[in-house]
Design a protein around this motif. Structure first.
Motif, PDB file in Angstrom:
ATOM      1  N   ASN A  77      51.714  20.910  26.405  1.00 17.43           N
ATOM      2  CA  ASN A  77      52.316  19.618  26.723  1.00 17.43           C
ATOM      3  C   ASN A  77      53.171  19.654  27.986  1.00 17.43           C
ATOM      4  O   ASN A  77      53.822  18.665  28.332  1.00 17.43           O
ATOM      5  N   ARG A  96      51.364  15.672  20.055  1.00 22.36           N
ATOM      6  CA  ARG A  96      52.511  15.986  19.217  1.00 22.36           C
ATOM      7  C   ARG A  96      52.087  16.951  18.117  1.00 22.36           C
ATOM      8  O   ARG A  96      50.924  16.979  17.696  1.00 22.36           O
ATOM      9  N   SER A  97      53.046  17.748  17.661  1.00 20.48           N
ATOM     10  CA  SER A  97      52.722  18.762  16.661  1.00 20.48           C
ATOM     11  C   SER A  97      52.131  18.154  15.394  1.00 20.48           C
ATOM     12  O   SER A  97      51.263  18.749  14.756  1.00 20.48           O
ATOM     13  N   GLY A 132      61.311  18.312  17.625  1.00 23.73           N
ATOM     14  CA  GLY A 132      61.840  17.572  18.757  1.00 23.73           C
ATOM     15  C   GLY A 132      63.344  17.677  18.902  1.00 23.73           C
ATOM     16  O   GLY A 132      64.051  18.214  18.055  1.00 23.73           O
ATOM     17  N   ARG A 146      58.242  18.360  23.385  1.00 24.88           N
ATOM     18  CA  ARG A 146      58.264  18.169  21.933  1.00 24.88           C
ATOM     19  C   ARG A 146      58.625  16.748  21.524  1.00 24.88           C
ATOM     20  O   ARG A 146      58.367  16.360  20.378  1.00 24.88           O
ATOM     21  N   GLY A 147      59.248  15.998  22.441  1.00 27.59           N
ATOM     22  CA  GLY A 147      59.638  14.632  22.105  1.00 27.59           C
ATOM     23  C   GLY A 147      60.999  14.562  21.439  1.00 27.59           C
ATOM     24  O   GLY A 147      61.712  15.562  21.310  1.00 27.59           O
TER      25      GLY A 147
END
Length: 399
Positions: A77, A96-97, A132, A146-147
């Protein structure tokens, strides 16, 4: 049916993520093997330039021996061309994970749900409770890859812990990017309550936190850690720098005095470990010396040392004034101090007893995550007495 293998570079969250992919593939009827599998899944890291380089090298190497390679995790990412020009059998999964396992499993294809409960084959289980981060330290790329912070429901976490215990895991490690941000507001859970209830899971022998920021080490958490019998007497609390001016330049939101004050109630009872960055742009020789003093004053033992690397998209992306030789020299000094502090702790244990979880042949970890040299079956919990301590760890004798 496809054969596959999984691998991870980086932190415990990366480990949890790639094993979520593993379980999805096993549930879909595929087979795991180390003998020239069809598929490789590599969960990557991007915390430093070296980590990105290692991740790319792992992907390129896998592409030569596997029909399909999936590059997942933080490195996938990262903005830029870290994984550009790899062979066409490499798929970079920039998701996203929470979406990654389903994507990889769907791309590989299902042959039927033949394993309802695929076991993660480890002595300890890593259970992710949060992902995140909503804080933006000036050097850190994790919020970008990770956000924002988000939590699983407490029920989902507790259900997974019960499942891991049924599978035979003796220890559960709660993992997340910023564990202290865990919240399940609808069910009334914060991290201290989750620790207490997770620790009370029938059959669980040991519970541990993977890492916790010092701002979240408050009275409620300290009480939960002390009062939950299954909680391991080990806490990993990132320091990053022991100098206040550097911490301000990093935008870390605490001072060394705060760090020392909040760890003080645990210092006698818990093995305290940490992360430190050396060679940050604001770190001069005096600041580094202050970091060494803070490490000692905090009672830390194992320190994971990271040379500063400018990360794309961060505030300090264009700043890297400390030379590589200086970073190397500072890193070596800090690692030497860490080793000295570890050995001193191990030597203080001579003659004392502990319960060791054997996680590989001839080795295991005590309740405070000190390494022991012990001969017992992998997966067993054994009561031992410390006979001696060396560079390798604590040598055990029967208690």
């Amino acid at each position: 049916m496809a054969t596959f293998r999984v691998d991870f570079l980086g932190c415990k969250v990366s480990h949890a993520d790639v094993h979520e992919v593993r379980e999805a593939l096993l549930r879909d009827g595929h087979s795991e093997t180390d003998q020239r599998p069809d598929v490789a899944v590599i969960s990557t890291c991007c915390v430093t330039n070296e980590a990105v380089a290692k991740s790319r090298k792992a992907a390129a190497r896998a592409a030569r021996t596997h029909a399909r390679v999936y590059v997942t995790g933080c490195g996938a990412n990262l903005e830029g061309d870290a994984f550009a020009s790899l062979p066409p059998n490499v798929t970079v999964v920039a998701k996203r994970s929470e979406e990654t396992a389903a994507f990889v499993a769907g791309d590989v294809g299902s042959i039927g749900c033949v394993q309802a409960d695929a076991r993660v084959d480890r002595v300890r289980a890593f259970v992710k409770i949060q992902d995140g981060c909503s804080f933006s330290c000036n050097f850190c790329v994790i919020p970008l890859v990770r956000g924002a912070s988000r939590s699983r429901s407490a029920q989902a976490v507790l259900d997974e812990i019960r499942r891991r215990v049924r599978q035979g895991h003796r220890e559960v490690v709660l993992t997340g990017i910023n564990l202290g941000c865990f919240r399940d507001r609808s069910a009334g859970y914060d991290l201290p309550r989750l620790v207490r209830e997770a620790g009370a899971t029938p059959g669980l022998e040991r519970l541990r936190l993977s890492s916790i920021e010092i701002n979240h080490v408050n009275e409620a958490l300290v009480a939960a850690l002390r009062e939950t019998p299954t909680v391991s007497k080990h806490l990993h609390v990132p320091l990053q720098s022991g100098d206040d001016a550097v911490l301000r330049a990093m935008r870390r939101r605490y001072t060394t005095a705060t760090y020392l004050r909040r760890l003080a109630p645990l210092a006698d009872e818990f093995n305290l470990t940490s992360d430190v960055i050396v060679g940050f742009p604001a770190e001069d020789d005096a600041a580094f010396e202050q970091t060494l003093r803070t490490v000692v004053r905090a009672g830390l033992t194992k320190v994971h040392v990271f040379p500063y690397s400018p990360r794309p998209g961060t505030v300090t992306e264009a700043h890297d004034p400390v030379s590589p030789p200086v970073k190397k020299q500072r890193g070596a000094r800090l690692r030497a101090l860490s080793h000295e502090l570890c050995l001193a702790r191990w030597q203080r244990k001579i003659g004392a007893e502990d319960t060791v979880l054997v996680d590989r042949p001839g080795r295991g970890y005590g309740d405070d995550y000190s390494p022991w040299l012990v001969e017992a079956p992998v997966g067993s919990l054994v009561r031992v007495r410390a006979a001696s301590a060396s560079e390798e760890g604590i040598r055990a004798e029967a208690a």
